[in-house]
Design an enzyme around this catalytic site. Structure first.
Site, PDB file in Angstrom:
ATOM      1  N   ASP A  78       0.812  -1.215   0.000  1.00  0.00           N
ATOM      2  CA  ASP A  78       0.000   0.000   0.000  1.00  0.00           C
ATOM      3  C   ASP A  78       0.848   1.270   0.000  1.00  0.00           C
ATOM      4  O   ASP A  78       2.019   1.259   0.366  1.00  0.00           O
ATOM      5  CB  ASP A  78      -0.971   0.005   1.184  1.00  0.00           C
ATOM      6  CG  ASP A  78      -0.270  -0.121   2.528  1.00  0.00           C
ATOM      7  OD1 ASP A  78       0.726  -0.857   2.624  1.00  0.00           O
ATOM      8  OD2 ASP A  78      -0.700   0.521   3.506  1.00  0.00           O
ATOM      9  N   GLU A 136      -0.507  -2.138   5.066  1.00  0.00           N
ATOM     10  CA  GLU A 136       0.434  -2.044   6.187  1.00  0.00           C
ATOM     11  C   GLU A 136       0.310  -0.713   6.895  1.00  0.00           C
ATOM     12  O   GLU A 136       0.408  -0.642   8.124  1.00  0.00           O
ATOM     13  CB  GLU A 136       1.867  -2.241   5.684  1.00  0.00           C
ATOM     14  CG  GLU A 136       2.902  -2.382   6.811  1.00  0.00           C
ATOM     15  CD  GLU A 136       3.318  -1.063   7.439  1.00  0.00           C
ATOM     16  OE1 GLU A 136       3.522  -1.035   8.675  1.00  0.00           O
ATOM     17  OE2 GLU A 136       3.424  -0.046   6.721  1.00  0.00           O
TER      18      GLU A 136
END
Length: 388
Positions: A78, A136
């Site tokens: 991400d 994350e």
């Protein structure tokens, strides 16, 4: 051929992958394009690929064809809600979103590691699971992937991950045994007072003043209730109260975070924080609401795995370039994998005064450092999976 020589030939591929992914950043749990890119690459390499894990998670399984342990290599996918300001020709094409924490590099290093290890799978036994994880940066994709079974079929014996690290020099590898990153915790507080005219405070319960007292009292949790040899942090990062200069506000809202390396302290935060908030509010005639969000646990590296990674790195970059970085109060959800299996979360040195640090709209790094991450993954994998 040694590992450094093998990896050296993949620099251009590393850069291409990193830049491809840098152009299409996606925040947590929206990583549709990113996961499709990763899956297509792994399928082209001939790995057994599973997609849609915890929404957008991807796993590529590399089998050596010989019995042995299974190593997990994890990369986060991400990006951050930041408008990029690097001016690169490969800058983000998604407005307001940027890979400002190196996750594009983490994916590139893991994918090229898959390519290298696939070419030399006759040199090791067992399996390597390449795990590409969503979210994350929040709310966290590691725990849902574990719940979905990524540590099973085959069962994982070891785990590795790395992070681009601008606080240690380029060309170095950082390895630390034990506590590497802190446990995270969030709290949100609403102070309930009684509003009124700014000229008549005796008729009010000033929620702003109560909130100020709460902020000060929360700081004393660390300064007077914690062992000074066991680092902890309490930070109030948001405080909102009032809409006019001459009106005493009825409510105030505070949000903050608490950090520690100690799991017992991490679990104790709700009681500690609410005790302070309740005491201050009751003494000043205010009410309160409070909510807690327990984030990631502490990231704890296994001692033996850290030694293996440090030895592998020393053979690649030289012993003088294997450093022990100080622990960070930042959080990292690789912690969930390290709770389940012995592993090591290591740092790829990228320190260079020419570049801004992580979570900055101008974040960048020298792409040459990525080969050190790939080489460390490959050498550690060979050391772990090669039978004596």
């Amino acid at each position: 051929m040694d590992v450094n020589s093998m990896v050296a030939g993949y620099h251009d591929l590393l850069v291409q992958i990193r830049r491809d992914l840098h152009r299409i950043p996606e925040v947590g749990y929206t990583e549709e394009k990113t996961s499709a890119y990763v899956a297509a690459y792994l399928e082209k390499e001939g790995l057994l690929v599973t997609t849609g894990i915890a929404r957008y998670g991807v796993v590529g399984l590399l089998k050596s064809g010989r019995p042995g342990p299974t190593l997990l290599i994890r990369a986060d996918m991400d990006a951050l809600p930041i408008q990029e300001e690097t001016g690169h020709d490969f800058a983000s094409t998604h407005s307001g979103v940027m890979h400002a924490c190196g996750h594009d590099a983490h994916m590139a290093m893991a994918l090229v590691t898959a390519t290298v290890m696939n070419k030399i799978k006759d040199r090791f036994c067992g399996n390597i699971k390449f795990v590409f994880q969503p979210a994350e940066e929040g709310p966290g994709g590691a725990a849902p992937m574990i719940q979905a079974g990524v540590l099973e079929n085959p069962g994982v014996d070891y785990a590795l991950a790395c992070h681009i690290w601008p606080t240690i020099p380029e060309g170095s590898i950082g390895v630390r045994s034990g506590a590497m990153m802190a446990a995270m915790f969030r709290f949100d507080i609403t102070i309930k007072g009684k509003g009124g005219h700014g000229a008549m405070p005796h008729q009010c319960v000033d929620a702003l003043e109560v909130g100020c007292q709460v902020v000060g009292a929360l700081q004393r949790i660390v300064s007077r209730h914690m062992d000074p040899l066991n680092p902890s942090v309490v930070t109030v990062g948001q405080f909102r109260a009032g809409r006019a200069f001459n009106v005493i506000p009825e409510t105030a809202t505070l949000s903050g975070t608490a950090r520690t390396f100690d799991r017992t302290v991490w679990k104790s935060w709700p009681n500690r924080i609410e005790t302070v908030v309740k005491g201050v509010c009751e003494s000043m005639g205010a009410g309160y609401d409070i909510t807690f969000e327990q984030g990631y646990p502490p990231t704890i590296n296994d001692g033996n795995m850290s030694k293996i990674v440090a030895k592998a790195a020393a053979n690649l970059v030289g012993p003088d370039r294997v450093l022990e970085p100080p622990p960070s109060m930042g959080g990292e959800d690789m912690a969930f994998f390290l709770e389940k299996v012995p592993g090591c979360f290591f740092c790829v040195g990228a320190g260079n005064s020419a570049f801004a640090g992580i979570h900055n709209p101008r974040f960048d790094f020298n792409e040459q450092v990525m080969k050190n991450g790939v080489a460390t993954f490959c050498q550690a994998a060979l050391d772990l999976l090669t039978q004596a």
